[in-house]
Design a protein around this motif. Sequence first.
Motif, PDB file in Angstrom:
ATOM      1  N   UNK A  11      18.372 -11.056  -3.145  1.00  0.00           N
ATOM      2  CA  UNK A  11      17.240 -11.535  -3.964  1.00  0.00           C
ATOM      3  C   UNK A  11      16.125 -10.498  -4.095  1.00  0.00           C
ATOM      4  N   UNK A  12      16.214  -9.384  -3.362  1.00  0.00           N
ATOM      5  CA  UNK A  12      15.190  -8.331  -3.493  1.00  0.00           C
ATOM      6  C   UNK A  12      15.311  -7.750  -4.894  1.00  0.00           C
ATOM      7  N   UNK A  13      14.222  -7.811  -5.690  1.00  0.00           N
ATOM      8  CA  UNK A  13      14.372  -7.509  -7.119  1.00  0.00           C
ATOM      9  C   UNK A  13      14.656  -6.047  -7.437  1.00  0.00           C
ATOM     10  N   UNK A  14      14.140  -5.118  -6.648  1.00  0.00           N
ATOM     11  CA  UNK A  14      14.297  -3.697  -6.965  1.00  0.00           C
ATOM     12  C   UNK A  14      15.603  -3.173  -6.363  1.00  0.00           C
ATOM     13  N   UNK A  15      16.524  -2.604  -7.196  1.00  0.00           N
ATOM     14  CA  UNK A  15      17.836  -2.192  -6.677  1.00  0.00           C
ATOM     15  C   UNK A  15      17.753  -1.176  -5.549  1.00  0.00           C
ATOM     16  N   UNK A  16      16.793  -0.220  -5.634  1.00  0.00           N
ATOM     17  CA  UNK A  16      16.691   0.801  -4.588  1.00  0.00           C
ATOM     18  C   UNK A  16      16.213   0.184  -3.277  1.00  0.00           C
ATOM     19  N   UNK A  17      15.236  -0.716  -3.358  1.00  0.00           N
ATOM     20  CA  UNK A  17      14.762  -1.385  -2.140  1.00  0.00           C
ATOM     21  C   UNK A  17      15.875  -2.232  -1.524  1.00  0.00           C
ATOM     22  N   UNK A  18      16.658  -2.854  -2.405  1.00  0.00           N
ATOM     23  CA  UNK A  18      17.755  -3.714  -1.936  1.00  0.00           C
ATOM     24  C   UNK A  18      18.804  -2.872  -1.194  1.00  0.00           C
ATOM     25  N   UNK A  19      19.206  -1.748  -1.817  1.00  0.00           N
ATOM     26  CA  UNK A  19      20.214  -0.877  -1.195  1.00  0.00           C
ATOM     27  C   UNK A  19      19.709  -0.314   0.125  1.00  0.00           C
ATOM     28  N   UNK A  20      18.442   0.109   0.146  1.00  0.00           N
ATOM     29  CA  UNK A  20      17.896   0.715   1.370  1.00  0.00           C
ATOM     30  C   UNK A  20      17.681  -0.331   2.464  1.00  0.00           C
ATOM     31  N   UNK A  21      17.455  -1.567   2.086  1.00  0.00           N
ATOM     32  CA  UNK A  21      17.357  -2.636   3.092  1.00  0.00           C
ATOM     33  C   UNK A  21      18.714  -2.830   3.776  1.00  0.00           C
ATOM     34  N   UNK A  77      -0.567 -21.326  -7.482  1.00  0.00           N
ATOM     35  CA  UNK A  77      -1.918 -21.900  -7.440  1.00  0.00           C
ATOM     36  C   UNK A  77      -2.958 -20.948  -8.014  1.00  0.00           C
ATOM     37  N   UNK A  78      -2.739 -19.636  -7.815  1.00  0.00           N
ATOM     38  CA  UNK A  78      -3.701 -18.615  -8.249  1.00  0.00           C
ATOM     39  C   UNK A  78      -2.949 -17.501  -8.975  1.00  0.00           C
ATOM     40  N   UNK A  79      -2.615 -17.721 -10.254  1.00  0.00           N
ATOM     41  CA  UNK A  79      -1.802 -16.728 -10.981  1.00  0.00           C
ATOM     42  C   UNK A  79      -2.438 -15.341 -11.042  1.00  0.00           C
ATOM     43  N   UNK A  80      -3.752 -15.234 -10.810  1.00  0.00           N
ATOM     44  CA  UNK A  80      -4.414 -13.928 -10.911  1.00  0.00           C
ATOM     45  C   UNK A  80      -4.115 -13.028  -9.717  1.00  0.00           C
ATOM     46  N   UNK A  81      -3.570 -13.571  -8.644  1.00  0.00           N
ATOM     47  CA  UNK A  81      -3.335 -12.719  -7.465  1.00  0.00           C
ATOM     48  C   UNK A  81      -2.194 -11.744  -7.735  1.00  0.00           C
ATOM     49  N   UNK A  82      -2.233 -10.608  -7.031  1.00  0.00           N
ATOM     50  CA  UNK A  82      -1.192  -9.588  -7.198  1.00  0.00           C
ATOM     51  C   UNK A  82      -0.358  -9.512  -5.927  1.00  0.00           C
ATOM     52  N   UNK A  83       0.911  -9.838  -6.040  1.00  0.00           N
ATOM     53  CA  UNK A  83       1.837  -9.688  -4.915  1.00  0.00           C
ATOM     54  C   UNK A  83       2.904  -8.688  -5.342  1.00  0.00           C
ATOM     55  N   UNK A  84       3.186  -7.707  -4.484  1.00  0.00           N
ATOM     56  CA  UNK A  84       4.292  -6.789  -4.760  1.00  0.00           C
ATOM     57  C   UNK A  84       5.556  -7.442  -4.201  1.00  0.00           C
ATOM     58  N   UNK A  90      11.541  -7.009   0.681  1.00  0.00           N
ATOM     59  CA  UNK A  90      12.183  -5.976   1.519  1.00  0.00           C
ATOM     60  C   UNK A  90      11.544  -5.978   2.906  1.00  0.00           C
ATOM     61  N   UNK A  91      10.229  -6.163   2.962  1.00  0.00           N
ATOM     62  CA  UNK A  91       9.536  -6.209   4.255  1.00  0.00           C
ATOM     63  C   UNK A  91       9.951  -7.420   5.072  1.00  0.00           C
ATOM     64  N   UNK A  92      10.080  -8.566   4.404  1.00  0.00           N
ATOM     65  CA  UNK A  92      10.526  -9.773   5.124  1.00  0.00           C
ATOM     66  C   UNK A  92      11.948  -9.561   5.654  1.00  0.00           C
ATOM     67  N   UNK A  93      12.797  -8.930   4.833  1.00  0.00           N
ATOM     68  CA  UNK A  93      14.187  -8.694   5.253  1.00  0.00           C
ATOM     69  C   UNK A  93      14.266  -7.697   6.404  1.00  0.00           C
ATOM     70  N   UNK A  94      13.299  -6.765   6.462  1.00  0.00           N
ATOM     71  CA  UNK A  94      13.343  -5.695   7.476  1.00  0.00           C
ATOM     72  C   UNK A  94      12.384  -5.949   8.637  1.00  0.00           C
ATOM     73  N   UNK A  95      11.700  -7.095   8.680  1.00  0.00           N
ATOM     74  CA  UNK A  95      10.636  -7.214   9.688  1.00  0.00           C
ATOM     75  C   UNK A  95      11.200  -7.106  11.113  1.00  0.00           C
ATOM     76  N   UNK A  96      12.428  -7.579  11.325  1.00  0.00           N
ATOM     77  CA  UNK A  96      13.034  -7.490  12.663  1.00  0.00           C
ATOM     78  C   UNK A  96      14.193  -6.499  12.702  1.00  0.00           C
ATOM     79  N   UNK A  97      14.179  -5.506  11.810  1.00  0.00           N
ATOM     80  CA  UNK A  97      15.315  -4.581  11.732  1.00  0.00           C
ATOM     81  C   UNK A  97      15.437  -3.724  12.997  1.00  0.00           C
ATOM     82  N   UNK A  98      14.391  -3.682  13.825  1.00  0.00           N
ATOM     83  CA  UNK A  98      14.473  -2.933  15.086  1.00  0.00           C
ATOM     84  C   UNK A  98      15.074  -3.721  16.238  1.00  0.00           C
TER      85      UNK A  98
END
Length: 202
Positions: A11-21, A77-84, A90-98
């Motif tokens: 579900x990670x939208x960016x192909x490079x981030x997905x592959x590197x994850x 709730x707040x469409x004006x916010x910016x989330x990457x 990718x960060x959620x998928x890698x948070x426990x990668x260690x």
Amino acid sequence: MVLEDFPEIAEIPDPELRTKTIEAWTYSLCCSGFERLSDIPPHGNPGSPVLKRGTQAVHVRGVFRYANAIAREFQAAYPAIAIDWGILLAGAACHDVGKPYEFDPDNRRRWETSPAQSGSPTFRHSVFGMHVCLTVGLPDEVAHIAVGHSFEGNHTGVSSECMIVRQADHGWWQVAATLGLVEADTAGGLGANLTMRPLRSN
Ligand SMILES: [Fe+2]
């Protein structure tokens, strides 16, 4: 095998981030004695908190979906916010990668027998996870989530995406504990007034 154990990575939208994850989990497992994510015990840190059922895959998949839900709620709730979204997922998928390193039986033996030589642990999973992310070429912002989702994030300003993953991770453990999914004698750090509900037998 990484995708079999952690299908949400797709579900990670960016192909490079997905592959590197996928590369991050593959590299991290290869630095340990574990063959796959679902072979790692379901603990927050080795020995505490201890999940009664499931594997580490249950936890990391849950945090991925939980972080996604938190972000979607605020975006609606707040469409004006910016989330990457790429960095967040990718960060959620890698948070426990260690964790393969911190849970590796040989490392644990080394740290138990000669902590004055090696440290104990030499690196926590958050710090080793940051190393893994940077080694496979994931962006600093993803490595920041790996290191900042845990105690280390108490000592830095964390990004919005890191804060969402921190809340998803810590909240996941606190809810798991109150539902009786965590061994009671290992749940001390999850909230002073947790009431543990017994599990049904089936
Ligand atoms: Fe976690």
